[in-house]
Design a protein around this motif. Structure first.
Motif, PDB file in Angstrom:
ATOM      1  N   ALA A 100       0.815  -1.208   0.000  1.00 22.65           N
ATOM      2  CA  ALA A 100       0.000   0.000   0.000  1.00 22.65           C
ATOM      3  C   ALA A 100       0.849   1.258   0.000  1.00 22.65           C
ATOM      4  CB  ALA A 100      -0.908   0.013   1.225  1.00 22.65           C
ATOM      5  N   CYS A 101       2.077   1.168   0.474  1.00 26.52           N
ATOM      6  CA  CYS A 101       2.886   2.367   0.705  1.00 26.52           C
ATOM      7  C   CYS A 101       3.196   3.091  -0.600  1.00 26.52           C
ATOM      8  CB  CYS A 101       4.186   1.982   1.400  1.00 26.52           C
ATOM      9  SG  CYS A 101       5.206   3.406   1.724  1.00 26.52           S
ATOM     10  N   PRO A 102       2.883   4.377  -0.698  1.00 20.11           N
ATOM     11  CA  PRO A 102       3.227   5.108  -1.918  1.00 20.11           C
ATOM     12  C   PRO A 102       4.720   5.392  -2.051  1.00 20.11           C
ATOM     13  CG  PRO A 102       2.020   6.514  -0.390  1.00 20.11           C
ATOM     14  CD  PRO A 102       2.150   5.188   0.265  1.00 20.11           C
ATOM     15  N   CYS A 118       1.268   9.040   5.479  1.00 25.60           N
ATOM     16  CA  CYS A 118      -0.064   9.130   4.907  1.00 25.60           C
ATOM     17  C   CYS A 118      -1.029   8.153   5.535  1.00 25.60           C
ATOM     18  CB  CYS A 118      -0.001   8.878   3.410  1.00 25.60           C
ATOM     19  SG  CYS A 118       0.477   7.204   2.994  1.00 25.60           S
ATOM     20  N   ALA A 119      -0.555   7.210   6.313  1.00 23.83           N
ATOM     21  CA  ALA A 119      -1.394   6.231   7.013  1.00 23.83           C
ATOM     22  C   ALA A 119      -1.971   5.173   6.096  1.00 23.83           C
ATOM     23  CB  ALA A 119      -2.516   6.905   7.792  1.00 23.83           C
ATOM     24  N   ALA A 120      -1.465   5.063   4.865  1.00 27.05           N
ATOM     25  CA  ALA A 120      -1.961   4.005   3.982  1.00 27.05           C
ATOM     26  C   ALA A 120      -1.653   2.632   4.585  1.00 27.05           C
ATOM     27  CB  ALA A 120      -1.336   4.124   2.603  1.00 27.05           C
ATOM     28  N   GLU A 144      -3.863   1.941   7.772  1.00 25.53           N
ATOM     29  CA  GLU A 144      -5.260   1.645   7.476  1.00 25.53           C
ATOM     30  C   GLU A 144      -5.427   0.350   6.705  1.00 25.53           C
ATOM     31  OE1 GLU A 144      -7.505   4.974   5.939  1.00 25.53           O
ATOM     32  OE2 GLU A 144      -6.418   6.315   7.262  1.00 25.53           O
ATOM     33  N   SER A 145      -4.378  -0.110   6.044  1.00 27.55           N
ATOM     34  CA  SER A 145      -4.544  -1.342   5.280  1.00 27.55           C
ATOM     35  C   SER A 145      -4.112  -2.571   6.072  1.00 27.55           C
ATOM     36  CB  SER A 145      -3.771  -1.266   3.969  1.00 27.55           C
ATOM     37  OG  SER A 145      -2.401  -1.197   4.254  1.00 27.55           O
TER      38      SER A 145
END
Lengths: 186, 397, 323, 162
Positions: free
Chosen positions: D74-76, D104-106, D109-110
């Motif tokens: 998920a991490c950008p 970003c909390a991706a 949250e995932s």
């Protein structure tokens, strides 16, 4: 009063190849049309006379070439519309809108930077966002296999085909006629 | 007089020829008149807010021509979208415009939601409105301080920061950051508000209304400021139309164009608020208009916090990180602090976006500077530049 | 005045004292300015170096002394290095006729104010040289502004001072102070409030301080005429700016505020208290107001201050002559 | 002419009003927090996002992580590297590059196991980039007291400012 039908009429007047009236709620535009490159300045003049402004110029890379989308908005009655021009991948040249909308100069320079589309009549087509000594081809998508067809992207979803040679750009499945009439009423 | 050149104590080599400017200076100099001075303001100039560069042709103190040069802060946000999933692209939005990141959040998330047909719970819509308006206030406050600083008054920006810090305290509770916020998620927002958020917001509204009186006494009524701004840099509706200017600049020119009411999104239609227009299309008009907008935003925040509905803040089946957008094209615009923020999104149904075009309001607003600054004094040109409320990262993207 | 050995020695000692005063004044004023600015902006100002940051100015000056002198290309070497020196040294002379007590004057000339006004014009020469010699467009613009501003604001300044001279009938600063009393209502500011106001405005204009800091307008010209100066060159400009400020404040104190005379006990401390009060006021307005535009600056002068000062002078002359 | 004079007098009065505003602020207390002597209050730090940390599953330094790689995907910014353990689901290595993280909390949250969260370390200092490439498993053990903590507690005289 500028109504959506009136805008469509303007598109037809300049010889649009495809024209559609998408649902504003989902597509964000209330009228869209593909016009020949040489007609875009005439279209812009007509729209300028109707109190329209140029919001942005967005270039889309597709299999068929560069689809240049001009988004216009009206000052008297809000409602965005998209005028599109298809330029070939090799040597894309489009007339500039600078004579009608001076703000187009920068949008066109930006498109020139990133897609190599040349805008005939732009007085100052020098790099805007890329450095002036940037050499090499514009930063396009790497592999041609990456490119999607305009029909797959659904850009001309539900368009009325005025020029049969552009029929391949419209997705095969026809848009339900009910949705179109709803959009018109809204 | 090179004969005086007898000593060179510091070993600085002397450039024998006359200095030749870079590409943009030369390009600009082609159109220069006789006996004029070409001056580069920026990219490291105190009043160009970061890294804008403006080349001006001066005749005495008067600007004959001006041309902004962009690109010093270009970070390829549009190109980045082609290698990022929609989920991964949300944090980028906070970086495009660091003063009003929530509007960009909304534009990107809203575009994806429209394409995928996702509905947002009502409580989330309210929170979106509250956070966006609080952020708009903080952006306008920052502009207020920076604009007065452009005019030579250094102190007001620090007063504006007092309020801005309060807003940051509030928004940090839900977003976790103070500058590059990414609060919105597909189908809602990332976090619900707590009691502290509600309390601080309700305290903040009357507090800022009280402080705006001080702003008026210190700056708005100040005779020096008024005479600096009155009649400077008129931008009428026609100029705005030709350059695609939106937002406060257009509204100051007398047109009631606001995306919040023109193409309603969110729950803005539920609130009673005033879209200010006028009073004049000069710098003073834009100044007064933005202060009026702060008050309008305060009204919205007050009403939204007063009628915050209960419920979830995100839909149950909210898209996860690997979520794919359906194929299609959409354009979604919201009203940012600087004008219409638009996202033109095209998806081919793949993992990443196919194409994202970001419409930055500052880009169009800045393009009319060259025309507005023709024939004004250098100091007025700086005032005009300040009144456009530029955020260079947003212009360059 | 005969120039005997004793007199000569007196002037030399005075010069040394004045240099010490100038440097000390700059150190104090840097601290006062930064602290006042900090308090106005609701922050503490310097507080790390020494107790309450009192040594900050010393550190600043050390830093300036130690800095590399960065010289741009294609400059006029002689003028470039002459300019800061020329800004600094004429100010020395200007302090000589300032009275700190009835007999506490470095050089008690009868035409004291004439000397001050004559030599203060030299300051602008250094500004124009600095702007011209440093081969910088901002410098040129700043220098051009400095000249027209200095020329403009000197006139109402002289007119305002002349009104006091008319009243007193003397050009000597000691004489002018002696004619005023110890208590505030016996000072010249009471009989000549308009002249005091005009002087106060042109004082800000003459010393290039905000809101009239056009020659170095930061948001327009980065730093104006001293854009290309670093290290000691900049320090000398800085020093002379504060020295000029102190000088006009001393003149203000002597002309309008009773000089070394004050309630309870006359003495040089009154001179300092009054001058520094004026300086704090200048600092205060700097951190409150935005900057005026250049044409407005000249308009204020030519259309308002100059007619007002002439009017004031006429009325004073008529009153002195007939009443 | 009369109007101009009146206008200018009004203008002068507005200057006096301005001076009174700044004068009042000159005398009123300061708003800034002098960092090493004062610190911001804990309720502000509650929502502060510092570098990631693993949520302890027990007090033995175990984590809830199941090495599913969702966070890394998920991490950008590609800042998380999870190496799967030989036996079981527990990770062998959990490397986190704070220099690339955009907070970003991706990932948070995932995460299906709720194994990661943001720490509230606002006073974190690093002298090199290497120090910002964190090993979260070691960090977790450290917090459980299995490894000595390097940072001393803040001095007593430091008082919190709301």
């Amino acid at each position: 009063m500028t109504s959506i039908d009136h805008l469509e009429q303007i598109f037809r007047q300049v010889g649009a190849r495809l024209v559609s009236k998408p649902d504003f709620k989902t597509r964000g535009i209330c009228c869209s049309g593909l016009v020949p490159a040489k007609a875009i300045v005439d279209l812009a003049k007509l729209l300028a006379a109707e109190d329209h402004t140029l919001l942005d110029v967005s270039v889309l890379e597709a299999k068929e070439g560069f689809l240049i989308t001009y988004h216009f908005d009206s000052f008297s009655e809000p409602g965005r519309l998209a005028a599109r021009v298809l330029a070939p991948r090799e040597n894309p040249v489009v007339p500039s809108l600078h004579s009608v909308f001076q703000g187009a100069e920068w949008h066109e320079r930006e498109s020139h930077d990133f897609y190599g589309v040349r805008f005939d009549g732009n007085p100052n087509l020098v790099p805007l966002l890329l450095p002036e000594d940037f050499s090499g081809p514009p930063p396009l998508r790497k592999a041609p296999g990456d490119l999607a067809g305009l029909a797959d992207l659904g850009v001309f979803d539900g368009s009325e085909i005025l020029d049969p040679s552009c029929a391949s750009l419209v997705p095969a499945r026809p848009a339900p006629p009910a949705a179109v009439s709803e959009a018109r009423d809204a | 007089m090179n004969s005086l050149n007898f000593i060179n104590p510091f070993g600085v080599s002397e450039d024998p020829g006359s200095y030749v400017g870079d590409f943009y200076t030369d390009n600009f100099a082609k159109g220069a008149g006789e006996g004029t001075l070409i001056l580069n303001l920026g990219p490291q100039h105190p009043s160009t807010h970061g890294v804008l560069r403006v080349i001006v042709e001066l005749e005495g103190e008067y600007v004959v021509r001006a041309e902004p040069v962009l690109g010093y802060l270009h970070r390829m946000h549009e190109k980045m979208a082609e290698v990022k999933t929609p989920w991964q692209y949300i944090p980028n939005m906070g970086r495009v415009d660091y003063l009003h990141p929530i509007a960009w959040n909304w534009a990107q998330v809203g575009a994806c939601e429209r394409l995928a047909g996702i509905e947002v719970p009502e409580r989330a819509e309210y929170l979106r409105v509250v956070s966006c308006e609080l952020n708009r206030i903080s952006s306008h406050l920052m502009w207020w301080g920076a604009f007065v600083m452009d005019l030579g008054g250094v102190t007001p920006i620090l007063y504006a920061f007092e309020e801005r810090e309060k807003i940051n305290d509030i928004l940090q509770i839900v977003t976790g950051s103070r500058l590059t916020m990414s609060y919105f998620r597909f189908g809602g927002v990332s976090a619900d508000v707590d009691d502290r958020f509600v309390r601080l917001t309700k305290e903040f509204v009357p507090y800022l209304r009280e402080r705006l009186k001080m702003y008026k006494a210190l700056v708005t009524d100040n005779v020096i400021l008024r005479r600096r701004l009155e009649g400077v840099g008129p931008m009428d509706a026609d100029l705005c139309r030709r350059h695609g200017a939106t937002g406060p600049i257009l509204r100051a020119a007398g047109l009631k164009r606001d995306t919040r009411t023109d193409a309603p999104y969110g729950v803005y239609h539920k609130f009673q608020y005033n879209v200010p227009t006028g009073p004049s299309d000069d710098c003073l008009g834009r100044y007064m208009l933005r202060l009026a907008e702060i008050e309008a935003s305060l009204d919205i925040v007050e009403q939204a916090m007063g009628s915050l509905p209960p419920g979830p803040v995100r839909i149950d089946k909210a898209p996860k990180a690997g979520w794919k957008l359906p194929a299609g094209e959409t354009y979604f615009a919201v009203e940012g602090a600087r004008g219409q923020v638009g996202v033109h999104l095209v998806s081919d149904g793949g993992k990443n976006h196919y194409r994202v075009k970001l419409r930055a309001p500052g880009f169009s607003n800045l393009s009319l500077f060259a025309e507005a600054a023709r024939g004004v004094l250098l100091a007025d040109a700086i005032a005009i530049l300040g009144s456009l409320d530029l955020v260079i990262p947003e212009v360059d993207r | 005045m005969d120039l005997s050995i004793a007199n000569f020695a007196q002037i030399i000692i005075a010069c040394l004292l004045v240099i010490a005063l100038m440097v000390g004044n700059a150190v104090v004023m840097v601290y006062v300015e930064r602290k006042a600015c900090g308090f106005i902006q609701r922050r503490p100002g310097p507080y790390e170096v020494g107790p309450r940051g009192i040594l900050q100015a010393v550190c600043d000056s050390m830093k300036l002394l130690g800095k590399q002198i960065y010289v741009p290309g294609n400059i006029d070497w002689i003028l470039y290095f002459l300019a800061p020196v020329l800004a600094f040294f004429p100010v020395l002379l200007l302090y000589l006729p300032i009275p700190f007590g009835r007999h506490l004057t470095a050089m008690n000339v009868d035409e004291g104010i004439l000397l001050i006004l004559a030599f203060s014009g030299l300051g602008v020469v250094s500004n124009i040289l600095a702007g011209w010699a440093s081969n910088n467009k901002y410098g040129i613009l700043g220098a051009a502004r400095a000249v027209s501003q200095a020329v403009a604001y000197e006139i109402p300044m002289i007119m305002a001072l002349l009104a006091i001279v008319f009243l007193t009938g003397s050009l000597s600063l000691t004489e002018i102070v002696e004619r005023q009393g110890s208590w505030p209502w016996q000072w010249n500011i009471v009989v000549q409030p308009l002249a005091f106001f005009i002087y106060l405005v042109s004082l800000v204009g003459e010393t290039n301080r905000a809101p009239f800091d056009l020659p170095e307008a930061e948001s327009e010209l980065t730093a104006g005429f001293h854009t290309e100066y670093s290290g000691m060159g900049f320090a000398l400009f800085f020093l002379s700016e504060y020295a000029n400020m102190l000088l006009v404040s001393f003149v203000c104190a002597a002309f309008f505020l009773g000089g070394y005379k004050g309630p309870f006990m006359d003495g040089f401390w009154w001179m300092f208290i009054k001058a520094y009060a004026v300086m704090v006021f200048i600092v205060w307005i700097r951190w409150t107001f935005p900057r005026v535009r250049f044409d407005q600056l000249l308009n204020i002068n030519w259309r308002w201050l100059l007619p007002l000062s002439i009017l004031n002078l006429w009325v004073t002359a008529v009153i002195v002559r007939f009443i | 002419m009369i109007k101009a004079v009146v206008d200018n007098l009004k203008g002068l009065w507005s200057l006096v009003v301005g001076l009174s505003v700044t004068g009042r602020f000159f005398l009123s207390p300061q708003k800034t927090v002098h960092f090493p002597r004062d610190v911001v209050g804990p309720e502000i730090l509650e929502s502060f996002r510092g570098p990631l940390e693993l949520v302890p599953a027990d007090d033995q330094g175990g984590s809830k992580c199941i090495s599913c790689q969702m966070c890394a995907r998920a991490c950008p910014g590609d800042c998380i590297t999870v190496v799967k353990g030989d036996a079981g689901k527990a990770p062998k290595e959990y490397k986190y590059d704070f220099t690339l993280c955009c907070l970003c909390a991706a990932c948070v949250e995932s995460c299906p196991a709720g194994a990661i969260r943001f720490s509230h370390r606002v006073y974190m200092v690093a002298r090199s980039r290497e120090e910002l490439r964190l090993d979260l498993l070691a960090d977790l053990r450290e917090r459980c007291g299995l490894e000595p903590a390097p940072a001393p507690a803040p001095a007593d005289k430091t008082k919190a400012v709301a």
